[in-house]
Design an enzyme around this catalytic site. Structure first.
Site, PDB file in Angstrom:
ATOM      1  N   PRO A  94       0.869  -1.231   0.012  1.00  0.00           N
ATOM      2  CA  PRO A  94       0.050  -0.065  -0.003  1.00  0.00           C
ATOM      3  C   PRO A  94       0.976   1.121   0.017  1.00  0.00           C
ATOM      4  CG  PRO A  94      -0.543  -1.479   2.062  1.00  0.00           C
ATOM      5  CD  PRO A  94       0.772  -2.147   1.174  1.00  0.00           C
ATOM      6  N   GLY A  98       3.250   4.059   5.567  1.00  0.00           N
ATOM      7  CA  GLY A  98       4.491   3.735   6.585  1.00  0.00           C
ATOM      8  C   GLY A  98       5.155   2.389   6.348  1.00  0.00           C
ATOM      9  N   LEU A  99       4.927   1.813   4.981  1.00  0.00           N
ATOM     10  CA  LEU A  99       5.710   0.629   4.792  1.00  0.00           C
ATOM     11  C   LEU A  99       6.720   0.836   3.569  1.00  0.00           C
ATOM     12  CD1 LEU A  99       2.256  -1.434   4.851  1.00  0.00           C
ATOM     13  CD2 LEU A  99       4.017  -1.365   6.556  1.00  0.00           C
ATOM     14  N   SER A 101       7.008   2.063   0.709  1.00  0.00           N
ATOM     15  CA  SER A 101       6.693   1.910  -0.522  1.00  0.00           C
ATOM     16  C   SER A 101       7.534   2.910  -1.599  1.00  0.00           C
ATOM     17  CB  SER A 101       5.285   2.135  -0.938  1.00  0.00           C
ATOM     18  OG  SER A 101       4.865   2.652  -2.057  1.00  0.00           O
ATOM     19  N   SER A 102       7.811   4.000  -1.103  1.00  0.00           N
ATOM     20  CA  SER A 102       8.670   4.975  -2.239  1.00  0.00           C
ATOM     21  C   SER A 102       9.915   4.255  -2.173  1.00  0.00           C
ATOM     22  CB  SER A 102       8.492   6.316  -1.792  1.00  0.00           C
ATOM     23  OG  SER A 102       8.830   6.635  -0.669  1.00  0.00           O
ATOM     24  N   ALA A 104      11.002   1.379  -1.920  1.00  0.00           N
ATOM     25  CA  ALA A 104      11.102  -0.087  -2.442  1.00  0.00           C
ATOM     26  C   ALA A 104      11.063   0.257  -3.964  1.00  0.00           C
ATOM     27  CB  ALA A 104       9.958  -1.036  -1.896  1.00  0.00           C
ATOM     28  N   ASP A 145      14.654   3.253   5.284  1.00  0.00           N
ATOM     29  CA  ASP A 145      13.809   2.296   4.278  1.00  0.00           C
ATOM     30  C   ASP A 145      14.657   2.055   3.241  1.00  0.00           C
ATOM     31  OD1 ASP A 145      12.077   4.179   5.910  1.00  0.00           O
ATOM     32  OD2 ASP A 145      10.575   4.431   4.217  1.00  0.00           O
TER      33      ASP A 145
HETATM   34  O1  PMV Z   1       6.115   6.218   7.377  1.00  0.00           O
HETATM   35  P1  PMV Z   1       7.208   5.971   6.518  1.00  0.00           P
HETATM   36  O2  PMV Z   1       7.409   4.739   5.673  1.00  0.00           O
HETATM   37  O3  PMV Z   1       7.573   7.390   5.425  1.00  0.00           O
HETATM   38  O4  PMV Z   1       8.557   5.922   7.335  1.00  0.00           O
HETATM   39  C1  PMV Z   1       9.062   7.314   7.798  1.00  0.00           C
HETATM   40  C2  PMV Z   1       9.989   6.948   9.166  1.00  0.00           C
HETATM   41  C3  PMV Z   1      10.521   8.133   9.803  1.00  0.00           C
HETATM   42  O5  PMV Z   1      11.413   7.569  10.808  1.00  0.00           O
HETATM   43  C4  PMV Z   1       9.449   9.138  10.745  1.00  0.00           C
HETATM   44  C5  PMV Z   1      11.424   9.054   8.889  1.00  0.00           C
HETATM   45  C6  PMV Z   1      12.705   8.728   8.565  1.00  0.00           C
HETATM   46  O6  PMV Z   1      13.282   9.185   7.547  1.00  0.00           O
HETATM   47  O7  PMV Z   1      13.065   7.660   9.077  1.00  0.00           O
END
Ligand code: PMV
Length: 316
Positions: A94, A98-99, A101-102, A104, A145
């Protein structure tokens, strides 16, 4: 000849937001991810099947594809290539949840571009080129990520340091619940950092505590002490909630996961929407998924450790 690359999504078990300010985060690759098919072409084009988006040139990409177009352009420049690539992106992750995706998409696109043109990139080069996209999406990303998408597995990650892989004996099930509410990481990161200006010393104290919790959770996972990991999840959710990173829906999802028998549950990633993770007791992941499906549409089981980026030649 067609090539393909796959890169996993990620989940942060402990330490989101604090990782941006120098803490260790504990993060893991997901079994879901992004596939990019690539073949050499006279110019370059990108088709994203899921979003039904297309860019017929890298210079003129629609806004959602601009970060990927920039990473592909940087890759071609880095490889000193005058050929182009035709990329097709498919994903079972999805978006904006918060997983990872961008990241990956960025890692798989850079890897597919290089491989289809007969080049091999080091992990370091891959990380730098994929970060071109990440900086456009997130502004000031920690890099967690991208690191997870490349290395896979479970790791302790600290901004600017080499990743520390955490080796488990066997696998651990983790349940992911997706709220379906999209949000911008950049906005949440800025909101979180407000406390740093107001109470800099308390804030840095929290950053140090967060590192310790990441290390404790990593050691506990290695020992298969899931109860301790669950307690740390529960505590961390409350901390992130106090910082304003949770929402009523995320709190409800955490509550349902615990009602369904999870040992711990917390938001994962930037918060403000996005996803939660829950740690089920051994062989009870299905029960936690069912409990979550009472409040949201999308919940799934992922196994730690999962693979990192990989490329392969496709049969034409
Ligand atoms: O929610 P996501 O997948 O964009 O993860 C962000 C993780 C943070 O710690 C909030 C930001 C980061 O760059 O580590």
């Amino acid at each position: 000849m067609k090539w393909a690359a796959w890169a996993p999504g990620k989940t942060i078990l402990i330490g989101e937001h604090f990782v941006v300010h120098g803490a260790y985060a504990l993060a893991a690759a997901l079994t879901k991810g992004v596939t990019v098919q690539a073949e050499p072409f006279t110019t370059s084009k990108i088709i994203s099947e899921q979003g039904r988006l297309r860019a017929d040139s890298l210079e003129d990409a629609p806004d959602p594809l601009k970060p990927i177009a920039a990473a592909v352009q940087a890759t071609l420049r880095h490889l000193d290539e005058n050929r182009g690539v035709a990329l097709t992106i498919t994903s079972d992750l999805p978006r904006a949840s918060g997983l990872g995706s961008s990241s990956a998409v960025a890692v798989a696109s850079v890897a597919a571009t290089a491989t289809s043109l007969g080049h091999q990139l080091t992990k370091q080069e891959l990380a730098e080129l994929a970060s071109v996209s990440e900086k456009m999406v997130h502004g000031n990303p920690s890099g967690v990520d991208v690191a997870v998408a490349i290395h896979g597995g479970l790791m302790l990650f600290k901004k600017g340091s080499t990743v520390k892989p955490v080796h488990l004996h066997g696998t651990v099930d983790l349940v992911v619940g997706v709220s379906g509410v999209e949000r911008r990481t950049k906005v949440m990161v800025e909101e979180f950092a407000k406390m740093k200006n107001k109470y800099p010393n308390s804030f840095m104290g929290m950053v140090n505590s967060s590192s310790k919790f990441s290390q404790l959770a990593a050691e506990s996972l290695v020992k298969r002490d899931l109860e301790t990991v669950g307690s740390v999840f529960n505590y961390q959710h409350t901390v992130l909630k106090t910082f304003g990173m949770s929402t009523d829906l995320l709190d409800k999802m955490v509550e349902e996961a615990l009602r369904g028998g999870a040992l711990g549950a917390k938001l994962t990633g930037a918060g403000g929407g996005g996803s939660i993770i829950a740690l089920p007791p051994n062989s009870r992941a299905g029960q936690v998924v069912q409990a979550l499906r009472a409040v949201i549409a999308d919940a799934f089981i992922t196994k730690i450790p999962a693979e990192g980026v990989k490329t392969w030649r496709q049969r034409s």
